[in-house]
Scaffold this active site. Structure first.
Site, short mmCIF file in Angstrom:
data_model
loop_
_atom_site.label_atom_id
_atom_site.label_comp_id
_atom_site.label_asym_id
_atom_site.label_seq_id
_atom_site.Cartn_x
_atom_site.Cartn_y
_atom_site.Cartn_z
N GLY A 75 31.47 -2.95 -61.32
CA GLY A 75 31.92 -1.62 -61.75
C GLY A 75 31.61 -1.50 -63.24
O GLY A 75 32.27 -0.76 -63.96
N ASP A 101 33.98 4.11 -65.00
CA ASP A 101 34.82 4.79 -65.98
C ASP A 101 35.61 3.86 -66.88
O ASP A 101 35.61 3.98 -68.11
CB ASP A 101 35.83 5.60 -65.15
CG ASP A 101 35.88 7.00 -65.63
OD1 ASP A 101 34.86 7.44 -66.17
OD2 ASP A 101 36.97 7.61 -65.49
N LEU A 102 36.30 2.92 -66.22
CA LEU A 102 37.15 1.99 -66.96
C LEU A 102 36.30 1.13 -67.90
O LEU A 102 36.64 0.90 -69.06
CB LEU A 102 37.91 1.09 -65.98
CG LEU A 102 38.95 0.18 -66.59
CD1 LEU A 102 40.17 0.99 -67.02
CD2 LEU A 102 39.39 -0.90 -65.59
N HIS A 132 53.62 -1.70 -64.43
CA HIS A 132 53.90 -1.85 -65.87
C HIS A 132 55.40 -1.97 -66.17
O HIS A 132 55.83 -2.87 -66.88
CB HIS A 132 53.33 -0.68 -66.66
CG HIS A 132 51.88 -0.41 -66.39
ND1 HIS A 132 50.96 -1.41 -66.24
CD2 HIS A 132 51.19 0.76 -66.25
CE1 HIS A 132 49.76 -0.88 -66.02
NE2 HIS A 132 49.88 0.43 -66.02
O1 LIG Z 1 47.79 2.10 -65.97
C1 LIG Z 1 48.09 3.18 -66.40
O2 LIG Z 1 48.56 3.29 -67.67
C2 LIG Z 1 48.30 4.47 -68.43
C3 LIG Z 1 49.19 4.38 -69.64
O3 LIG Z 1 48.79 3.28 -70.39
P1 LIG Z 1 48.88 3.32 -71.99
O4 LIG Z 1 48.37 1.98 -72.36
O5 LIG Z 1 48.02 4.44 -72.44
O6 LIG Z 1 50.32 3.51 -72.32
C4 LIG Z 1 48.59 5.71 -67.60
O7 LIG Z 1 48.15 6.85 -68.30
C5 LIG Z 1 47.88 5.64 -66.28
O8 LIG Z 1 48.29 6.75 -65.49
C6 LIG Z 1 48.18 4.36 -65.55
O9 LIG Z 1 47.36 4.24 -64.40
#
Ligand SMILES: O=C1O[C@H](COP(=O)(O)O)[C@@H](O)[C@H](O)[C@H]1O
Length: 823
Positions: A45, A49-50, A294
């Site tokens: 990938g 995007d990532l 998270h």
């Molecule tokens: O993994 C994700 O995290 C982001 C928020 O991460 P941050 O490091 O910008 O606080 C979130 O926008 C996204 O929806 C989610 O998949």
């Protein structure tokens, strides 16, 4: 004998990993010990995007630090290691097209710091040249790439540590084919002493079952210790400093428990909406996107028992897993949901059948059922399109200070000294740098490595933060804020698996969120940035309520259907049936959880629509499990509106151990807040007489059901299955099977093997119910389960269970693996 040496790679990236400790244990005596290492990093990938947004920049930063062996203010030490790395970006496009896309990404998205030296630009050019695009689509592609990699690896001296890291940054429905082909063609690398590791990006399933399926697949190709599940929050500088901070400050650590802590708030607030991720987001909603991963990982870091050695991966994982096992599954009663106003409209434009019911905001209270944390609410909150972007963990301590003298003269400053909080400010918001704040009413905290005490708080923020002026905190700020993915790549390269999510952790965290993610939800619609504070809420013990009543909330009931649909194509789950009815199978404990969850869901829906919920339970050892799960994991059910009835009962007094009611009371009723008048025990023992037909107990029970429950229609019945095919106390060949009225009876014969008579619900009454479930567990039920499917004598006479066939209701079988699958 094992040999061991440690190697420290100093680098920019190693801010938190600072000492990149690589422990290499060679099994053979006299194996050569080397300071040389060659890694191959393949990003699958790599043109996605990532990769474009984060990965290549981070990989470059790591590379730069290794190449430059940089010393800077953070005191990173130089590496004694000769570490070479080759980089590959894998994609499905053909070579020429893929190479062009990759080059565009690398030349536009990867940059040097504006203030960096010219050397950086030179290294960047070198780096771009080093990254090779490879096509990975057909079997031949994998075969070709892996034989080429083998050829390159064997060119290194035997003493060089060799490793291949496959970093998978593609959607989960594409994983499986990649891993299978990779395994088929690249496993041979291991026989050339190449250690092969897998790093993978979320989502890790959409529920526990799909996460389990996906993990099993991974584990059939990789060892657990070679799998690195990435949660980028574990790479954030303050998140990485939580355990070190706790370790360094034993005086705080000893207060981290229910005696001192009032509540813990863990927030990830975002100002952005879902934007171009709508398609993916809509199958997830905020709970799957943020809470299950998270927020849960942050919760773990702050509440797990402190490992004695934070670099000991095994111990860190063990402590995390122990904590997760103590967390109670989140239910609807301790959660609130919201959705920003324009979301549903945008979602409806999607081509798929999405109805746009996914919440974009959720708040849940998590309870940890452990001696350390019991009764402390952990509030896990996240949302999109909120007022500020900010993430933090805020530990609020109980305020046990009582002012006796001169209280009225206390100025604000003094008052502030009584506030007691520790804040792990992870990012953004009102503070300019990730920091750790400790109220001055505590003693001064020691700042962890790579943080420094910040004396000039005005440079951090001019605003009040977390309810106090910054002056009322001791502040530790990070010396250099390393982006999360930089830290993650550094950790992968240094084999620091403790910063990644193990399979056990993943499945346990799903267990926590599994129910609530698919449960029906009431969703409050909020304006962009919620100007009126409609999302503000109140915590009442373990229940949450919005602070302002703004009228009816939108019903998000369809969410389950929507996400199920998309799960189906992603994980290829098929709906199971048994005897033409819906079937749920799992391990016994999980099956009991699933049934309890369905009870919770049904109760929630019925109480909401008609104000009450009537459930009848059978007796038996299997059902006991459900009582235990309901009592301990679903105690927040709205028991005030739930009525409990019995399906059947032995003709013995309640004090008798054989009494079904005794078990019901012992395992469930005494643990929940159910009114006495909602408990409907079968009248098997009246006036010193047991099941005397003259007393008419069975009839009286049927009458009270008729009076209390409209149409005698129970909302939910939990039945068992006997090894002879009986259910309730309706046995094969019994005349009771032919009773054709909605009633209860005293059985005409004794129970099996001459045991006491019973009082039982009859088939017509069972079949009147709205939802009937049959819960079957244990290998002793295997034979009857298979007979029911295969025997040609399919009569109710022989198998009373076959008489269960709700007229207007649903029937669902819950059969555990040991009863369902042959040994
Ligand atoms: O993994 C994700 O995290 C982001 C928020 O991460 P941050 O490091 O910008 O606080 C979130 O926008 C996204 O929806 C989610 O998949």
């Amino acid at each position: 004998m094992f040999c061991r040496f440690e190697l420290t790679a100093g680098s920019v990236v190693a801010t938190f990993a600072r000492t990149l400790t690589l422990i290499i244990c060679l099994a053979a005596v006299g194996s050569p010990v080397s300071n040389n290492k060659h890694s191959v990093l393949v990003i699958v990938g790599g043109t996605g995007d990532l990769a474009e947004k984060y990965l290549w920049q981070s990989v470059f930063d790591v590379y730069l630090s290794i190449v430059e062996n940089r010393h800077d203010e953070s005191n990173w030490s130089p590496t004694p290691v000769n570490h070479t790395i080759d980089f590959y970006a894998a994609g499905r496009s053909q070579q020429d097209k893929g190479s062009v896309i990759l080059n565009k990404i690398l030349t536009t998205a990867v940059k040097c710091d504006v203030d960096s030296e010219r050397q950086c630009l030179k290294t960047l050019t070198e780096f771009i040249d080093k990254v090779t695009y490879i096509t990975l689509l057909e079997d031949e592609d994998y075969a070709l790439v892996c034989s080429e990699l083998t050829r390159k690896f064997v060119n290194f001296p035997a003493s060089t540590t060799r490793e291949l890291i496959l970093f998978v940054a593609i959607p989960p429905d594409a994983y499986e084919a990649v891993l299978a082909k990779f395994h088929k063609h690249c496993s041979a690398l291991r026989s050339h002493n190449v250690s092969v590791r897998l790093a993978v990006e979320k989502p890790f399933g959409l529920d526990k079952a799909s996460a389990e399926t996906m993990s099993n697949k991974m584990l059939s190709y990789f060892e657990e210790e070679d799998i690195y599940r990435v949660d980028h929050y574990l790479g954030k500088s303050v998140a990485k400093a939580i355990l070190p901070f706790r370790h360094l400050n034993p005086n705080f650590e000893k207060n981290l428990n229910k005696d001192f802590v009032e509540k813990v708030e863990i927030f990830i607030k975002e100002t952005v909406g879902v934007e171009d991720r709508l398609e993916v987001y809509n199958t997830m909603g905020v709970l799957r996107d943020i809470h299950q991963n998270h927020l849960t990982q942050l919760l773990i870091l702050v509440s797990m028992d402190l490992p004695s050695d934070m670099n000991n991966t095994v111990e860190v994982h063990q402590n995390k897993e122990r904590l997760l096992k103590q967390i109670e599954p989140v239910t609807r009663h301790n959660s609130l949901f919201g959705q920003y106003k324009t979301y549903a409209g945008n979602a409806k434009d999607l081509e798929s059948n999405n109805t746009g019911n996914s919440p974009t905001f959720a708040a849940s209270v998590v309870k940890i059922n452990s001696p350390r944390w019991r009764s402390v609410p952990f509030l896990l909150v996240s949302g999109k399109q909120l007022d500020v972007r900010e993430s933090f963990i805020r530990i609020v301590f109980k305020d046990n200070y009582v002012c006796v003298s001169h209280c009225a003269h206390k100025n604000l400053e003094e008052k502030g000294k009584n506030a007691k909080q520790i804040i792990f400010h992870i990012g953004h918001g009102s503070l300019h740098r990730p920091s750790i704040l400790v109220s001055k009413s505590f003693e001064k905290a020691h700042c962890p490595e790579h943080f420094k005490e910040s004396l000039d708080v005005n440079s951090l923020s001019t605003h009040a933060v977390y309810g106090d002026s910054l002056k009322q905190f001791y502040v530790c700020t990070v010396l250099k804020d390393i982006p999360a993915y930089v830290s993650i790549f550094a950790d992968i390269l240094a084999n620091r698996q403790e910063h990644f999510v193990s399979t056990t952790q993943l499945l346990l965290s799903w267990q926590m969120w599994d129910y609530i993610t698919s449960a029906p939800k009431k969703i409050r619609i909020y304006e962009h940035s919620d100007p009126q504070g409609h999302l503000n809420f109140i915590v009442k013990e373990s229940q949450l309520e919005f602070a302002k009543d703004i009228g009816p909330e939108r019903d998000g009931d369809n969410e389950r259907v929507v996400s199920r649909k998309s799960d189906e194509h992603k994980f290829m789950q098929t709906a199971a049936t048994f005897l033409g009815q819906k079937l749920v199978t799992s391990h016994t404990d999980h099956l009991a959880f699933l049934l309890a969850r369905d009870i919770d869901k049904a109760a929630g829906a019925d109480i909401q629509s008609k104000g009450s919920f009537h459930i009848a339970f059978s007796g038996g050892v299997s059902v006991q499990k459900i009582f235990q799960v309901l009592a301990h994991s679903f105690a927040n059910l709205h028991w005030q509106s739930i009525h409990v009835w019995q399906v059947d009962e032995r003709c013995v007094p309640h004090q008798d151990e054989r009494s079904n009611f005794q078990m019901l009371d012992r395992e469930l009723l005494r643990f929940v807040d159910i009114p006495y008048s909602n408990i409907h025990a079968m009248p098997v023992y009246t006036g010193g007489r047991l099941c005397d037909p003259e007393l008419g107990g069975a009839h009286a029970y049927a009458e009270s059901l008729r009076h209390i429950v409209p149409n005698s229609q129970l909302d939910f019945i939990v039945l068992g299955l006997g090894t002879d095919g009986h259910t309730a106390s309706l046995f094969p060949m019994s005349a009771d099977l032919h009773v054709d009225s909605n009633t209860f009876v005293i059985t005409t014969e004794d129970g099996p093997r001459g045991t006491e008579r019973r009082m039982t619900m009859t088939l017509p009454l069972i079949n009147r119910a709205k939802r009937v479930t049959i819960f079957v567990t244990g290998s002793q039920k295997q034979e009857i389960v298979s007979k029911l499917e295969t025997d040609t004598l399919q009569s109710v006479e022989h198998y009373p269970i076959l008489g269960v066939n709700p007229v207007n209701g649903t029937l669902c079988w819950y059969i555990d693996y040991s009863a369902y699958t042959e040994d």
